[in-house]
Scaffold this active site. Structure first.
Site, mmCIF file in Angstrom:
data_model
loop_
_atom_site.group_PDB
_atom_site.id
_atom_site.type_symbol
_atom_site.label_atom_id
_atom_site.label_comp_id
_atom_site.label_asym_id
_atom_site.label_seq_id
_atom_site.Cartn_x
_atom_site.Cartn_y
_atom_site.Cartn_z
ATOM 1 C CG HIS A 166 -0.413 0.273 2.508
ATOM 2 N ND1 HIS A 166 -0.499 1.500 3.125
ATOM 3 C CD2 HIS A 166 0.247 -0.538 3.372
ATOM 4 C CE1 HIS A 166 0.086 1.441 4.303
ATOM 5 N NE2 HIS A 166 0.540 0.225 4.480
ATOM 6 C CB CYS A 291 1.950 2.449 12.651
ATOM 7 S SG CYS A 291 2.029 1.684 11.019
#
Length: 348
Positions: A166, A291
Site C-alpha cells: 500500500h 501506525c
C-alpha cells in the site's frame, strides 16, 4: 466545497488503476491455489505472476519473495528471536523486535557497528532520510523506499528486506519478506505450509495480484523519471514554507532523502494542531507515522535524532506522490503560511 488535496503518501498511497484492475480480475478466479485442478492452478498462476512482478521491481531475481499480510508481519518473520540491534529511528514494527542501541546523528544517519547483527531501514517514513546499507546487513526495511528510489535487493548488501504494497499504490493488507536464496526463517504462522513453508494459510490471491500490478506500475514511474519531478515539487514546497517562517527547521535536510518527503518543525506549534488546521483547509498531512494514529506524543524517531521534546512534538510531515501537482503544493504552502501567521499572532 473545494476538492481535498492528499499529501500523505508515506502513510498510504492511493490505489493505482493497474492494481484495481488486477484485483477485479482476480475476484473471478474461484480456485484455491493449493488445489491441483484447473481452477486451483489458475489461482496459483496469479500468485506466481505477482511474485515475479514484485521480484523484478525489487531487483530480486533469484531471491525468495514470501507474501505476508504486510511489512509488520514480514518484520516479525525476519526478526523474531534474533536479538538484532537497531536505532531509535526505526519503525515500531522493527524496533519492537530489536535491541534499540545504535546511535544516529542529527540528520538521522545511523552508525551500524555489526552489520550481520543489525536491522537498518532504507528510508525513514517520517523524515525520508536514506541510509547507506552495509554489506552483510541482516535485515533492511525497504517499505518506504520501494518504488520511490532505484533499489536492487540483489545488490543492496542485505540478507532480507521488508516491503508493503500500500505504500506504492497497491492494496492494504499485503506485503512481503524477501530473502537471499538459501536463507530460511522460522515460520510464525504454521499450518498448510504455503509460501514455501514460511507462512501458512490460504493466500490472499486478490491482494497479491494487486501488489504485483502496483509494483510493476511503480517501477515504470521510477524509470520514467516521475519521482524526479516529485522532488522538484518538494523543493518548491520547502522554499515557499521557508519564505513565510524563518524559524522553520527542515528535518534531515543535510542528508539524502526520499524525493517526496518534507518533515519540518516550528518549535512550540504542536504538530497535531497543524494537522487539524490543514485538515480544515482541505489538506491531508501527518504528524508522524500512520501506525501511531491516536497517540498524541512526540516522535520517537526525532527524539532519537537529538531533537528535544518540544521540537519533536512540533513536527509535521508532508509527503507527495506522482499525482501531486504544483498548484496543490503552492496551495498548501499558502494555507499553511496563513495558519502560521495566526499562530505567531496568538503567541505574540
Amino acid at each position: 466545497m473545494p476538492a481535498r488535496v492528499y499529501l500523505d503518501y508515506n502513510a498510504t498511497a492511493p490505489l493505482r488503476a493497474e492494481a484495481r484492475a488486477a484485483m477485479i480480475a482476480a475476484m473471478d478466479v474461484v480456485g484455491n491455489p493449493s488445489s491441483v485442478h484447473a481452477e486451483g492452478r489458475a489461482a496459483k498462476s496469479l500468485i506466481e505472476k505477482a511474485r515475479a512482478q514484485v521480484a523484478a521491481a525489487l531487483g530480486a531475481d533469484g531471491a525468495d519473495v514470501v507474501f505476508t499480510s504486510g511489512a509488520t508481519e514480514a518484520a516479525a518473520l525476519a526478526l523474531a528471536g534474533r536479538g538484532l540491534a537497531c536505532a531509535g529511528v526505526e519503525h515500531d514494527a522493527v524496533a519492537s523486535w530489536c535491541d534499540v542501541s545504535l546511535p544516529c546523528d542529527r540528520d538521522g544517519r545511523v552508525e551500524v557497528r555489526d552489520a550481520a547483527a543489525s536491522a537498518l531501514q532504507l528510508a525513514n517514513s517520517e523524515t525520508g532520510v536514506l541510509q547507506e546499507l552495509p554489506e552483510g546487513l541482516a535485515v533492511t526495511d525497504a517499505t518506504q523506499a520501494f518504488g520511490k528510489i532505484p533499489f536492487a535487493f540483489n545488490w543492496c548488501g542485505a540478507e532480507m528486506a521488508l516491503v508493503s504494497a500500500h505504500k506504492l499504490g497497491g492494496p492494504k493488507g499485503i506485503g512481503a519478506l524477501v530473502l537471499k536464496q538459501g536463507l530460511d526463517v522460522a515460520a510464525q504462522i504454521r499450518g498448510g505450509g504455503q509460501e514455501m513453508g514460511r507462512r501458512s494459510g490460504t493466500e490472499n490471491v486478490i491482494g497479491i495480484a494487486g501488489f504485483g500490478a502496483a509494483a510493476q506500475a511503480a517501477q515504470a514511474d521510477l524509470e520514467s523519471g516521475r519521482w524526479g519531478e516529485v522532488e522538484k515539487l518538494r523543493n518548491i514546497l520547502e522554499n515557499a514554507l521557508a519564505e513565510s517562517a524563518s524559524e522553520i527547521i527542515f528535518v534531515g535536510k543535510g542528508a539524502r532523502r526520499l524525493p517526496n518527503t518534507c518533515c519540518f518543525i516550528v518549535p512550540g506549534w504542536k504538530g497535531e494542531t497543524q494537522v487539524m488546521q490543514m485538515e480544515l483547509a482541505g489538506y491531508a498531512i501527518s504528524a508522524g507515522s500512520a501506525c501511531s494514529s491516536g497517540k498524541v506524543k512526540a516522535s520517537r524517531a526525532l527524539r532519537a535524532m537529538g531533537f528535544d521534546e518540544r521540537e519533536a512534538a512540533s513536527a509535521v510531515r508532508v509527503s507527495l506522490g506522482p499525482q501531486t501537482t504544483e498548484a496543490e503544493v503552492l496551495g498548501f504552502a499558502e494555507a499553511w503560511s496563513k495558519a502560521h501567521a495566526r499562530h505567531k499572532a496568538r503567541a505574540a
